[in-house]
Design a protein around this motif. Structure first.
Motif, PDB file in Angstrom:
ATOM      1  N   SER A   1      -0.032  -1.007   0.202  1.00  0.00           N
ATOM      2  CA  SER A   1       0.359   0.389  -0.315  1.00  0.00           C
ATOM      3  C   SER A   1       0.723   1.176  -0.090  1.00  0.00           C
ATOM      4  N   GLY A   2       0.318   2.760  -0.027  1.00  0.00           N
ATOM      5  CA  GLY A   2       1.100   3.705  -0.198  1.00  0.00           C
ATOM      6  C   GLY A   2       1.066   4.176  -1.515  1.00  0.00           C
ATOM      7  N   ARG A   3       2.522   4.576  -1.963  1.00  0.00           N
ATOM      8  CA  ARG A   3       2.278   4.898  -3.055  1.00  0.00           C
ATOM      9  C   ARG A   3       2.769   3.895  -4.586  1.00  0.00           C
ATOM     10  N   THR A   4       1.823   3.971  -5.342  1.00  0.00           N
ATOM     11  CA  THR A   4       1.696   2.448  -5.864  1.00  0.00           C
ATOM     12  C   THR A   4       3.089   2.121  -6.366  1.00  0.00           C
ATOM     13  N   LEU A   5       2.930   1.106  -6.427  1.00  0.00           N
ATOM     14  CA  LEU A   5       4.050   0.079  -6.562  1.00  0.00           C
ATOM     15  C   LEU A   5       3.720  -1.503  -7.429  1.00  0.00           C
ATOM     16  N   SER A   6       4.275  -0.820  -9.067  1.00  0.00           N
ATOM     17  CA  SER A   6       4.049  -2.077  -9.834  1.00  0.00           C
ATOM     18  C   SER A   6       5.381  -2.586  -9.942  1.00  0.00           C
ATOM     19  N   ASN A   7       5.287  -3.274 -10.348  1.00  0.00           N
ATOM     20  CA  ASN A   7       6.524  -4.092 -11.755  1.00  0.00           C
ATOM     21  C   ASN A   7       7.444  -4.068 -10.122  1.00  0.00           C
ATOM     22  N   TYR A   8       7.014  -5.235  -9.275  1.00  0.00           N
ATOM     23  CA  TYR A   8       8.207  -5.515  -8.304  1.00  0.00           C
ATOM     24  C   TYR A   8       8.454  -7.008  -8.008  1.00  0.00           C
ATOM     25  N   ALA A   9       9.741  -7.607  -7.879  1.00  0.00           N
ATOM     26  CA  ALA A   9       9.551  -8.730  -7.285  1.00  0.00           C
ATOM     27  C   ALA A   9       9.495  -9.102  -5.691  1.00  0.00           C
ATOM     28  N   ALA A  10       9.157 -10.044  -5.574  1.00  0.00           N
ATOM     29  CA  ALA A  10       8.677  -9.846  -3.636  1.00  0.00           C
ATOM     30  C   ALA A  10       9.549 -11.964  -3.131  1.00  0.00           C
ATOM     31  N   GLY A  11      10.207 -11.275  -2.190  1.00  0.00           N
ATOM     32  CA  GLY A  11      10.489 -12.264  -1.191  1.00  0.00           C
ATOM     33  C   GLY A  11       9.977 -12.624  -0.155  1.00  0.00           C
TER      34      GLY A  11
ATOM     35  N   CYS B   1       8.103 -10.506   4.163  1.00  0.00           N
ATOM     36  CA  CYS B   1       8.110 -10.324   3.101  1.00  0.00           C
ATOM     37  C   CYS B   1       9.006  -9.585   2.795  1.00  0.00           C
ATOM     38  N   ALA B   2       8.914  -8.882   1.320  1.00  0.00           N
ATOM     39  CA  ALA B   2      10.408  -7.812   1.004  1.00  0.00           C
ATOM     40  C   ALA B   2       9.966  -7.374  -0.620  1.00  0.00           C
ATOM     41  N   ALA B   3      10.150  -6.536  -0.873  1.00  0.00           N
ATOM     42  CA  ALA B   3       9.787  -6.153  -2.546  1.00  0.00           C
ATOM     43  C   ALA B   3      11.357  -5.298  -3.014  1.00  0.00           C
ATOM     44  N   ILE B   4      11.694  -5.888  -4.073  1.00  0.00           N
ATOM     45  CA  ILE B   4      13.134  -5.052  -5.345  1.00  0.00           C
ATOM     46  C   ILE B   4      11.765  -4.456  -6.305  1.00  0.00           C
ATOM     47  N   VAL B   5      12.152  -3.698  -6.598  1.00  0.00           N
ATOM     48  CA  VAL B   5      11.289  -2.424  -7.413  1.00  0.00           C
ATOM     49  C   VAL B   5      12.888  -2.252  -8.260  1.00  0.00           C
ATOM     50  N   ARG B   6      13.781  -2.862  -8.585  1.00  0.00           N
ATOM     51  CA  ARG B   6      14.296  -2.154  -9.502  1.00  0.00           C
ATOM     52  C   ARG B   6      14.277  -3.442 -10.639  1.00  0.00           C
ATOM     53  N   ASP B   7      15.036  -3.431 -12.109  1.00  0.00           N
ATOM     54  CA  ASP B   7      14.115  -4.087 -12.881  1.00  0.00           C
ATOM     55  C   ASP B   7      13.218  -4.015 -13.557  1.00  0.00           C
ATOM     56  N   GLY B   8      12.332  -3.395 -12.867  1.00  0.00           N
ATOM     57  CA  GLY B   8      10.865  -3.894 -13.550  1.00  0.00           C
ATOM     58  C   GLY B   8      10.238  -4.836 -12.913  1.00  0.00           C
ATOM     59  N   GLY B   9      11.111  -5.783 -11.748  1.00  0.00           N
ATOM     60  CA  GLY B   9      10.494  -6.412 -10.752  1.00  0.00           C
ATOM     61  C   GLY B   9      10.530  -7.785 -11.859  1.00  0.00           C
ATOM     62  N   THR B  10      11.874  -8.194 -12.748  1.00  0.00           N
ATOM     63  CA  THR B  10      12.236  -8.982 -13.717  1.00  0.00           C
ATOM     64  C   THR B  10      12.911 -10.285 -12.738  1.00  0.00           C
ATOM     65  N   VAL B  11      14.023  -9.339 -12.095  1.00  0.00           N
ATOM     66  CA  VAL B  11      15.218 -10.432 -10.921  1.00  0.00           C
ATOM     67  C   VAL B  11      14.268 -10.507  -9.331  1.00  0.00           C
ATOM     68  N   VAL B  12      14.197 -11.886  -9.489  1.00  0.00           N
ATOM     69  CA  VAL B  12      14.403 -12.761  -8.256  1.00  0.00           C
ATOM     70  C   VAL B  12      15.522 -12.405  -7.539  1.00  0.00           C
TER      71      VAL B  12
ATOM     72  N   SER C   1      20.191  -8.074   1.226  1.00  0.00           N
ATOM     73  CA  SER C   1      20.157  -7.047   0.689  1.00  0.00           C
ATOM     74  C   SER C   1      20.211  -6.090   0.122  1.00  0.00           C
ATOM     75  N   ASP C   2      19.065  -7.069  -1.222  1.00  0.00           N
ATOM     76  CA  ASP C   2      18.826  -6.260  -2.817  1.00  0.00           C
ATOM     77  C   ASP C   2      17.477  -5.785  -2.864  1.00  0.00           C
ATOM     78  N   TYR C   3      17.218  -6.281  -1.714  1.00  0.00           N
ATOM     79  CA  TYR C   3      15.291  -6.318  -1.107  1.00  0.00           C
ATOM     80  C   TYR C   3      15.470  -4.118  -0.613  1.00  0.00           C
ATOM     81  N   ASP C   4      14.031  -3.880  -1.483  1.00  0.00           N
ATOM     82  CA  ASP C   4      14.155  -2.150  -1.077  1.00  0.00           C
ATOM     83  C   ASP C   4      13.384  -2.079   0.086  1.00  0.00           C
ATOM     84  N   TYR C   5      12.592  -3.334   0.341  1.00  0.00           N
ATOM     85  CA  TYR C   5      11.348  -2.408   0.922  1.00  0.00           C
ATOM     86  C   TYR C   5      10.800  -3.662   1.963  1.00  0.00           C
ATOM     87  N   TRP C   6      10.457  -3.439   2.858  1.00  0.00           N
ATOM     88  CA  TRP C   6      10.097  -5.107   4.013  1.00  0.00           C
ATOM     89  C   TRP C   6       9.230  -4.212   4.674  1.00  0.00           C
ATOM     90  N   GLY C   7       8.439  -5.874   4.981  1.00  0.00           N
ATOM     91  CA  GLY C   7       7.223  -5.293   6.231  1.00  0.00           C
ATOM     92  C   GLY C   7       7.430  -5.184   7.137  1.00  0.00           C
TER      93      GLY C   7
END
Length: 127
Positions: free
Chosen positions: A25-35, A96-107, A112-118
């Protein structure tokens, strides 16, 4: 600001199942890989599973051994972790965590690769 909120944790007996959810939630978050990662008391945070944005490609830690399944519903900005055949060793706080770089194509299995965390959700498996 992006927020990731986990839910679905709890107490379950060995052999049982839980489904964790992670809603963005919050700022629109799209095209992110998640872990999903987990951390047991006194231990390091370990990788569990990851999923790409559009391809849905997945990546699992060896210890999952087919017991867990990661999935996502992009329309709902939600990622799931279905956990079956739970063991006491699975007891941990799950993040859970999200990577927003590379359009979410890289898992990735590296935290340390993850940008956001719950904030995490507690999973306790009793024997």
């Amino acid at each position: 600001q992006v927020q990731l909120v986990e839910s679905g944790g709890g107490l379950v007996q060995a052999g049982g199942s839980l489904r964790l959810s992670c809603a963005a939630s919050g700022r629109t978050l799209s095209n992110y890989a998640a872990g999903w990662f987990r951390q047991a008391p006194g231990k390091e945070r370990d990788f569990v599973a990851a999923i790409a944005w559009s391809s849905g490609g997945t990546y699992y830690a060896d210890f999952v051994q087919g017991r867990f399944t990661i999935s996502r519903d992009n329309a709902k900005s939600t990622v799931y972790l279905q956990m079956n055949s739970l063991k006491p060793d699975d007891t941990a706080v799950y993040y859970c965590a999200a990577i927003v770089r590379d359009g979410g194509t890289v898992v990735s299995g590296t935290s340390s690769d993850y940008d956001y965390w719950g904030q995490g959700t507690q999973v306790t498996v009793s024997s």
